[in-house]
Write an enzyme that holds these catalytic residues in place. Structure first.
Site, PDB file in Angstrom:
ATOM      1  CG  ASP A  58      61.777  41.604  19.479  1.00 48.58           C
ATOM      2  OD1 ASP A  58      60.862  41.997  20.218  1.00 48.58           O
ATOM      3  OD2 ASP A  58      62.987  41.801  19.718  1.00 48.58           O
ATOM      4  CG  HIS A  81      73.986  53.602  56.201  1.00 49.16           C
ATOM      5  ND1 HIS A  81      73.597  53.735  57.499  1.00 49.16           N
ATOM      6  CD2 HIS A  81      72.853  53.536  55.471  1.00 49.16           C
ATOM      7  CE1 HIS A  81      72.278  53.758  57.551  1.00 49.16           C
ATOM      8  NE2 HIS A  81      71.803  53.636  56.339  1.00 49.16           N
ATOM      9  CE  LYS A 136      68.846  51.450  55.958  1.00 46.03           C
ATOM     10  NZ  LYS A 136      68.744  52.905  56.019  1.00 46.03           N
TER      11      LYS A 136
HETATM   12  P1  NAP Z   1      70.399  48.006  17.623  1.00 46.90           P
HETATM   13  O1  NAP Z   1      70.587  46.545  17.725  1.00 46.90           O
HETATM   14  O2  NAP Z   1      71.370  48.908  18.285  1.00 46.90           O
HETATM   15  O3  NAP Z   1      70.343  48.370  16.055  1.00 46.90           O
HETATM   16  C1  NAP Z   1      70.147  49.689  15.609  1.00 46.90           C
HETATM   17  C2  NAP Z   1      70.438  49.758  14.116  1.00 46.90           C
HETATM   18  O4  NAP Z   1      70.159  51.083  13.688  1.00 46.90           O
HETATM   19  C3  NAP Z   1      71.874  49.466  13.769  1.00 46.90           C
HETATM   20  O5  NAP Z   1      71.948  48.774  12.557  1.00 46.90           O
HETATM   21  C4  NAP Z   1      72.472  50.855  13.660  1.00 46.90           C
HETATM   22  O6  NAP Z   1      73.557  50.928  12.794  1.00 46.90           O
HETATM   23  C5  NAP Z   1      71.329  51.618  13.043  1.00 46.90           C
HETATM   24  N1  NAP Z   1      71.425  53.044  13.320  1.00 46.90           N
HETATM   25  C6  NAP Z   1      71.492  53.651  14.527  1.00 46.90           C
HETATM   26  N2  NAP Z   1      71.532  54.982  14.391  1.00 46.90           N
HETATM   27  C7  NAP Z   1      71.524  55.226  13.047  1.00 46.90           C
HETATM   28  C8  NAP Z   1      71.572  56.414  12.268  1.00 46.90           C
HETATM   29  N3  NAP Z   1      71.627  57.607  12.845  1.00 46.90           N
HETATM   30  N4  NAP Z   1      71.559  56.300  10.932  1.00 46.90           N
HETATM   31  C9  NAP Z   1      71.490  55.088  10.333  1.00 46.90           C
HETATM   32  N5  NAP Z   1      71.445  53.921  11.022  1.00 46.90           N
HETATM   33  C10 NAP Z   1      71.459  53.997  12.364  1.00 46.90           C
HETATM   34  O7  NAP Z   1      68.978  48.437  18.175  1.00 46.90           O
HETATM   35  P2  NAP Z   1      67.605  47.624  18.039  1.00 46.90           P
HETATM   36  O8  NAP Z   1      67.399  46.769  19.216  1.00 46.90           O
HETATM   37  O9  NAP Z   1      67.529  47.008  16.718  1.00 46.90           O
HETATM   38  O10 NAP Z   1      66.552  48.827  18.176  1.00 46.90           O
HETATM   39  C11 NAP Z   1      66.355  49.745  17.120  1.00 46.90           C
HETATM   40  C12 NAP Z   1      65.108  50.573  17.422  1.00 46.90           C
HETATM   41  O11 NAP Z   1      63.979  49.710  17.471  1.00 46.90           O
HETATM   42  C13 NAP Z   1      65.156  51.270  18.771  1.00 46.90           C
HETATM   43  O12 NAP Z   1      64.561  52.516  18.676  1.00 46.90           O
HETATM   44  C14 NAP Z   1      64.357  50.367  19.674  1.00 46.90           C
HETATM   45  O13 NAP Z   1      63.750  51.073  20.739  1.00 46.90           O
HETATM   46  C15 NAP Z   1      63.310  49.860  18.700  1.00 46.90           C
HETATM   47  N6  NAP Z   1      62.778  48.550  19.115  1.00 46.90           N
HETATM   48  C16 NAP Z   1      61.448  48.466  19.251  1.00 46.90           C
HETATM   49  C17 NAP Z   1      60.886  47.266  19.593  1.00 46.90           C
HETATM   50  C18 NAP Z   1      59.407  47.191  19.748  1.00 46.90           C
HETATM   51  O14 NAP Z   1      58.913  46.215  20.325  1.00 46.90           O
HETATM   52  N7  NAP Z   1      58.683  48.160  19.237  1.00 46.90           N
HETATM   53  C19 NAP Z   1      61.676  46.137  19.785  1.00 46.90           C
HETATM   54  C20 NAP Z   1      63.051  46.248  19.610  1.00 46.90           C
HETATM   55  C21 NAP Z   1      63.595  47.481  19.273  1.00 46.90           C
HETATM   56  P3  NAP Z   1      75.049  50.817  13.369  1.00 46.90           P
HETATM   57  O15 NAP Z   1      75.258  49.397  13.717  1.00 46.90           O
HETATM   58  O16 NAP Z   1      75.892  51.302  12.261  1.00 46.90           O
HETATM   59  O17 NAP Z   1      75.089  51.727  14.595  1.00 46.90           O
END
Ligand code: NAP
Length: 505
Positions: A325, A111, A137
């Site tokens: 997506d 380990h 191991k």
């Molecule tokens: P991301 O690339 O980090 O983008 C998040 C966005 O939200 C950014 O524009 C960010 O702005 C903004 N934001 C974060 N906190 C904020 C706040 N308090 N007030 C205002 N704006 C805020 O994330 P993402 O991949 O797009 O994901 C976003 C959400 O979608 C997450 O909850 C994720 O779990 C969900 N999601 C779901 C799926 C699905 O299949 N259902 C797929 C993808 C994502 P800044 O750049 O200024 O921080």
């Protein structure tokens, strides 16, 4: 074979857990006697044991909890062998001092809780020369993915040597999780798993039910095709559960793993993924959706437009990038509005509608692109004006500053920020007064499924679409790209809902 590690402080609990495991078809356990608070009482543990046992008394320097002296530990190890345990764990420096006796098989272990030494062959050769091992191991701590790949190459090479004890090489921590699941591909005689999903016994050690029922460990062989998700962090991802369940339902010799890949290690991952474990397909999520693009040989046009890729398919030297997506999000909103799935040949009900997309990150860009593709007029709101304007321009959408998001009259509202996500379940990205009956409100957040925003929207008489629908939709599309076969959305939805409710129990 899975060896389930039982680590309890009391004899009573240890005996109970052992019996529970045997009742659940577990045939091989490791008893971590170093965890017992009192001196181990072998007369209570060993007679009438319900399964084969590997006895381990790990000292602190090797990550164990033994509180007695080293002489007492060595005496206990000798007694365990005399008592005829099926397997005994002997550290490589201790093994030469303890002779083979009876039928007990010897797991001679090394380990390293600090690093993964350069010369792994030297460690194995020393054990081969002096350890009288049945199994070797070697468990080390990887500092990088390179260390993990080195360990895998070492395990592969060692197990190709005929007539030598088999080698089990484990890279501890989340970085090395794949060595615990895929060891059988490379000749490992067994793997370790935890008896409990609540107790951390060793870094990266999976729960035995997950290993057995989700990853189907006992069915993995050298032909098993490997898929996975790259993210950092990755532990929360539901993708391994849904994809492995779909593989199992169609009896496919495929497995899907969570790969924790820090941003700085993306190159290393791509340089090694196909050669080391013959990777066939990947889901990609935060923080790699954009960075991954320049690792690919061919891109779907949507990936270039959105500048985000969530799916990679490997075919020989080729790496194809897709974005599932945007299709999934547009389809589920369209289906909610039309009340039925709308074939691509038909005019979309989104055509001409106004849509407000909150957030200009990965999900926001995918939604904005998907809705625009179907003819909607999209406005993107983001708190970062420069980023938001740039994203809106690249996708042919309008931009609005975050503070002004409530001032528009739109038919569709899509939250693509994490606002409202567990544990902040009482937050909403939009106030109640900005919602109107007749709107369709989508929330990308899927944990919880019915967010505060969706609850308010339902009260206002809006149509609501949850992030679970998008998640299931993109996973089904990925499954098709990975395997060429379809899987049922309702099957995946059921799995996601069950897991989400288990998380909140
Ligand atoms: P991301 O690339 O980090 O983008 C998040 C966005 O939200 C950014 O524009 C960010 O702005 C903004 N934001 C974060 N906190 C904020 C706040 N308090 N007030 C205002 N704006 C805020 O994330 P993402 O991949 O797009 O994901 C976003 C959400 O979608 C997450 O909850 C994720 O779990 C969900 N999601 C779901 C799926 C699905 O299949 N259902 C797929 C993808 C994502 P800044 O750049 O200024 O921080």
């Amino acid at each position: 074979m899975i060896c389930v590690t039982i680590a309890c402080g009391s004899h009573k609990r240890m005996i109970e857990e052992w019996q529970n495991l045997a009742n659940d078809r577990v045939k091989f356990v490791e008893l971590r006697l170093d965890y017992l608070r009192k001196t181990p009482e072998l007369h209570r543990l060993l007679p009438n044991r319900p399964s084969a046992v590997l006895a381990t008394v790990r000292r602190k320097s090797d990550g164990g909890s033994w509180k007695g002296s080293e002489d007492e530990r060595l005496k206990l190890l000798r007694t365990l062998i005399a008592e005829g345990v099926e397997y005994i764990d002997l550290e490589s420096d201790v093994a030469p001092k303890i002779p083979r006796y009876g039928k007990t098989k010897r797991v001679v272990s090394y380990h390293n809780m600090e690093e993964t030494p350069e010369d792994l062959d030297a460690i194995r050769n020393d054990i081969l020369a002096h350890g009288d091992a049945d199994v070797i191991k070697i468990a080390t701590t990887p500092k990088s993915l390179e260390d993990v790949y080195r360990l895998i190459a070492f395990m592969k090479k060692s197990n190709r040597e005929k007539g030598k004890p088999r080698t089990l090489a484990i890279a501890m921590t989340e970085l090395g999780f794949l060595t615990r699941v895929l060891g059988r591909k490379w000749g490992a005689p067994y793997t370790y798993a935890s008896f409990s999903d609540r107790r951390l016994i060793a870094p990266g050690l999976p729960f035995y039910k997950t290993l057995r029922d989700v990853y189907r460990y006992d069915e993995i062989d050298s032909d098993t095709e490997v898929f996975g998700v790259i993210a950092d962090p990755v532990a929360h991802s539901l993708s391994p559960l849904v994809h492995n369940s779909a593989f199992a339902a169609q009896e496919m010799n495929r497995v899907y793993l969570p790969f924790r890949v820090p941003a700085s290690e993306l190159d290393s991952f791509f340089n090694n993924a196909t050669e080391v474990f013959n990777l066939k397909g990947l889901s990609v999520t935060i923080p790699h959706k954009t960075a991954v693009i320049n690792k690919l040989t061919q891109l779907d046009p949507a990936v270039e437009m959105i500048n985000a890729c969530n799916t990679v398919v490997f075919d020989g030297m080729n790496r194809y990038g897709y974005n599932t997506d945007y299709i999934a999000a547009a389809l589920c909103i369209e289906t909610a509005i039309a009340g039925r799935p709308v074939p691509m040949s038909e005019k979309s009900p989104l055509n001409g509608m106004g849509a407000m997309v909150l957030g200009a990150g990965g999900a926001g860009k995918a939604l904005a692109y998907g809705l625009s593709e179907r003819g909607a007029r999209v406005i993107i709101a983001d708190r970062d004006v420069d980023k938001g304007e740039q994203v809106a321009k690249s996708l042919g959408c309008e931009f609005c500053p975050w503070e002004e998001r409530g001032g528009y009259v739109v038919e569709i509202l899509a939250n693509c920020t994490p606002i409202g996500m567990f544990p902040n379940v009482d937050e909403s990205p939009m106030e109640l007064k900005s919602l109107r009956g007749g709107m369709t409100v989508f929330d990308a957040v899927y944990n919880p499924e019915t967010t505060y925003l969706l609850r308010m929207a339902r009260e206002k008489g809006c149509k609501i679409v949850s992030g679970v629908e998008m998640f299931v939709g993109q996973a089904c599309l990925q499954f098709k790209l990975f395997t060429g076969k379809r899987t049922s959305a309702s099957f995946m939805r059921q799995i996601v809902r069950k897991e989400l409710s288990a998380i909140h129990e």
